[in-house]
Design an enzyme around this catalytic site. Structure first.
Site, PDB file in Angstrom:
ATOM      1  CD  GLU A 123      -1.796  -2.368   1.437  1.00 19.00           C
ATOM      2  OE1 GLU A 123      -0.637  -2.645   1.802  1.00 19.00           O
ATOM      3  OE2 GLU A 123      -2.683  -3.225   1.302  1.00 19.00           O
ATOM      4  CG  HIS A 141      -9.909  -6.646   8.671  1.00 21.81           C
ATOM      5  ND1 HIS A 141      -8.879  -7.115   9.438  1.00 21.81           N
ATOM      6  CD2 HIS A 141      -9.600  -6.946   7.392  1.00 21.81           C
ATOM      7  CE1 HIS A 141      -7.983  -7.698   8.651  1.00 21.81           C
ATOM      8  NE2 HIS A 141      -8.383  -7.601   7.403  1.00 21.81           N
TER       9      HIS A 141
END
Ligand SMILES: Cc1ncc(C[n+]2csc(CCOP(=O)(O)OP(=O)(O)O)c2C)c(N)n1
Ligand SMILES: [Mg+2]
Lengths: 341, 457
Positions: free
Chosen positions: B191, B260
């Site tokens: 990322e 998450h």
């Protein structure tokens, strides 16, 4: 895939014209004098914050730029004054940015570490160690996407080379064959941390092998060696063969920034480099011994450069501070969308 | 003894799926581990394995059937010699799918089984009389990106699993086929690196769309979102910036735990130089995504996994865009203003329905964009209702609601008849246990209670 150490010809024997030699000499001298002046202005309180000088490393950027062509892009860290001068940006605009004035490249809003020139394809000036590496690969991505043969020079330090995002970028640059030259300016120190204390890997350029990237080590105190390496690297990228790594061995004479305790290396070490390896002295001596220039010629060059640098300092002092309304401009490329609630 | 095989849940948010293909036929012998069917969820097509041994007695659901609810019996396994001819599904789950089974629909049509959530918007973003069609948020997003990619060659999509896998949440389904690998680009799981590369590409004149598999992972890349993308225009004195979109699911999905399940709305809304969008309805997803791609600034586009499969009415127009900074009043009311955005709107609207039954009239405002924020619409409404409750899923400290409430105090203090209450997620990392998770999220009951508090009922 082959990786190798540079096998360049020593400077004295390289096939290079008198005009080229003189041009490198002038470009390097301009950087050195400019940086000395910046150091002075800092001492006078005209420049604030962090100011990282490039003195000692001039041959790196001048040698690399020697193989650049119109449309090529460059991006570097906060130690960026030399890169801007070498790609043809106006010393006045650079110095005025250092003093935080309206006439600076970023209207005084960027400072020493954050300067840009769209016209000269100089994409900063980045204060976050290592950030310029993926950004540089992204610039190369844009050229590849557009289908031209331009390259991007992404400069970073030996300290930055240990950043995770550098490894990530190597991997993607190679997968996507991006025309980016990763230039590691190995000046042996990241602030006060010597490379011996920050890594056990024998070379920085050699890390590219793990990703399939070719590269080489270059003597960064020898502008002609750097130029030759830059020619190989740019040819590689322009031919569509993907990225290339140049680890350029260099040395910074001054402290990391203006406030440096200078406790991590000896005075003798610095002195020895200056006396034995100075990149500007090296070209000067070729010019003189090869009868390409006389002492008087070189004095005249020195005088011209001093005049340019002094004019930039004058401009940087006289240019007004930015208008207070500038606080609120350039936040968004369209309008300012936020009411100030 | 006959064993019923039930429609499996193959992802945390799956409620139903398509029985895409049977890989066995009635009478086949099945042993455990055999792949017996392909099941398509809104995320992916997955293989369904047998756990038990036996003979395939009866296939209860025809292949191609959409909208098969989780836990519906789909087949019956019998022992050798057992007669399967007059078996039928037991259990209560028969309702949904078994009926449709007779006439299997073509497998390509995306599931839009659930009824659309219809906007009671007072001020629509399209001309009166515009034809409407039902679309899921997922389809609206894909259409928005595809339309903009057809319109502008410099737009490309980059991220993990966006190309060959067709998108981790199937948002980019079919886009690789249409636009090819030059413009739909799979990245390694890096990322920080690819956010930087995309930002550099934006500096270089392209218009990247970066998909984060979820915004939780964008924390690895946030330096480039903020230090590189948001600040460069300012630092360069207006010379160069990053016209690009960072998008992906944000906030809690279902049962995926603390790492998450975080909402980043307030984080990004904090940053000058970014624009921040967090839509609720499919029409807003579409119109705002198209605007985001054209915007000359870096835009953070916060999506929601649970909303991906929800259907709404979307106007049928050649080029439907919605300007940033314009809130949408979903429902007019007189007693209280409920301000929300994103999935928070689900609770806000549900609460407003229930409150109406009790005679409390709530005006519901969807902010849609969090930078810029449409303060005017909020203030005008509060001046009318004199009370306000904000609703969001993120953490309460330093929330969007906190900010809205401070703006209301400064601009409409004299109009307030009660303190503004912020309904937010609870101040805890997201727990995994179903009951605790429910408790951690903002709920419709929270909103109803807050409205009663500010209306002194
Ligand atoms: C991410 C990040 N960490 C730390 C710093 C502080 N810092 C600025 S320069 C520097 C040393 C970098 O050394 P190197 O990459 O070798 O470059 P050089 O200064 O030698 O040119 C550090 C640690 C920073 N700016 N960014
Ligand atoms: Mg260094």
């Amino acid at each position: 895939m082959a990786t190798r150490k540079s096998a360049s010809t020593p400077a004295s024997k390289a096939n290079v014209s008198k005009d080229e030699l003189l041009a490198y000499y002038k470009d390097m001298l301009l950087i050195r004098r400019f940086e000395e002046k910046a150091g002075q202005l800092y001492g006078m309180g005209l420049i604030g914050g962090f100011c990282h000088l490039y003195i000692g490393q001039e041959a790196v950027v001048v040698g690399l730029e020697a193989a650049a062509k119109e449309g090529d892009k460059r991006i570097t860290s906060y130690r960026d004054h030399g890169h801007m001068l070498a790609c043809g940006m106006d010393p006045k605009g650079v110095m005025a940015e250092l003093t935080g004035r309206e006439g600076g490249y970023s209207k005084g809003k960027g400072g020493s570490m954050h300067m840009f020139s769209k016209e000269k394809h100089f994409y900063g000036g980045h204060g976050i160690v290592g950030a310029q590496v993926p950004l540089g690969a992204g610039l190369a991505f844009s050229d590849k996407y557009k289908g031209n043969d331009n390259v991007t020079f992404a400069y970073f330090g030996d300290g930055a080379a240990n950043q995770g995002q550098v490894a990530e970028t190597y991997n993607m640059a190679e997968i996507w064959d991006l025309p980016v030259i990763f230039v590691i300016e190995n000046n042996q120190y990241a602030m006060g941390t010597s490379t011996q204390r920050s890594t056990k890997s024998p070379s920085y350029w050699g890390r590219g092998a793990a990703y399939g990237i070719e590269g080489e080590e270059v003597d960064g105190m020898d502008v002609l060696a750097v130029k030759e390496a830059s020619e190989r690297a740019t040819a590689h990228c322009r031919a569509g063969k993907g990225p290339y790594i140049l680890e350029v061995k260099t040395y910074r004479y001054r402290g990391h920034s203006m406030s440096d305790p200078a406790k991590y290396r000896t005075r003798e070490e610095v002195q020895k480099m200056r006396e034995e390896r100075d990149p500007i002295e090296a070209v000067r001596s070729i010019l003189l011994t090869g009868n390409h220039a006389t002492e008087d010629d070189l004095k005249a060059i020195d005088k011209d450069i001093k005049a340019v640098v002094n004019a930039s300092a004058e401009f940087a002092k006289e240019s007004p501070e930015p208008a207070l309304s500038e606080l609120w401009t350039d936040i968004y490329a369209d309008e300012i969308p936020q009411h100030d609630a | 003894m006959a064993t019923e095989l039930l429609m499996p849940a193959l992802s945390p948010t799956m409620e139903e799926g398509t029985l895409a293909k049977w890989l066995v036929k009635e009478g086949d012998t099945v042993s455990s581990g055999d792949i017996i069917a392909e099941i398509e969820t809104d995320k992916a097509t997955m293989e369904f394995e047998a756990v038990d041994e036996g003979i395939m007695g009866k296939l209860l659901i025809a292949e191609g059937t959409e909208g098969v609810k989780v836990n519906t019996p789909i087949a019956i396994l019998v022992d050798e010699g057992e007669d399967a001819s007059n078996l039928s599904a037991s259990g209560p789950a028969e309702e949904a799918a078994a009926v449709e089974a007779a006439a299997p629909a073509p497998a390509k049509v995306p599931a839009t089984a659930a009824a659309p959530i219809v906007s009671k918007s007072v001020e629509p973003d399209y001309p009166a009389g515009t034809e409407m069609k039902q679309q899921t948020v997922r389809e609206a997003l894909r259409d928005a990106m595809s339309e903009e990619m057809r319109r502008d060659d410099s737009v490309f999509l980059m991220g993990e699993e966006v190309a060959e896998y067709q998108g981790a949440y199937k948002i980019s389904q079919g886009m690789l086929d249409e636009f090819g690998p030059k413009r739909i680009i799979d990245t390694p799981i890096t990322e920080h690196g690819f956010a930087g590369i995309a930002t550099g590409a934006a500096f270089g004149g392209l218009r990247p769309i970066v998909e984060f598999m979820t915004f939780n992972f964008a924390m690895q890349a946030i330096d480039h979102l903020i230090n590189s993308a948001a600040k460069t225009l300012y630092m360069s004195g207006g010379q160069m910036g990053a016209p690009m979109v960072f998008r992906g699911p944000n906030g809690a999905a279902a049962r995926v735990g603390a790492q998450h399940s975080q909402c980043y709305a307030a984080w990004y809304a904090h940053i000058p130089g970014l624009k921040v969008v967090m839509p609720y309805s499919a029409a807003d997803y579409k119109g705002l995504m198209k605007t985001a791609i054209r915007d000359p600034n870096p835009v953070i586009f916060l999506e929601n996994e649970i909303l991906y499969g929800k259907s709404f009415e979307v106007p049928v127009m050649d080029d439907f865009t919605i300007p940033f900074g314009k809130a949408r009043i979903w429902r007019e009311g007189t007693d209280v203003t409920i301000v929300s955005f994103g999935i928070g709107m689900t609770y806000a609207l549900e609460a407003a329905d229930k409150l109406a039954e009790e005679g409390i009239s709530a005006e519901v405002i969807d902010l849609r964009t969090l930078r810029p924020i449409d303060y005017d619409t909020v203030i005008a409404s509060v001046m009318k209702t004199n009370r306000c409750v904000t609703v969001e899923e993120g953490f309460p400290v330093g929330s969007i609601g906190n900010h809205i409430s401070s703006v209301i105090m400064q601009k409409a203090f004299d109009y307030l008849d009660a303190p503004v209450i912020t309904c937010a997620g609870k101040d805890v990392p997201m727990p995994y246990a179903a009951n605790l998770e429910k408790l951690a999220l903002v709920t419709t009951a929270d909103v109803i209670q807050a409205v009663k508090d500010v209306t002194y009922r």
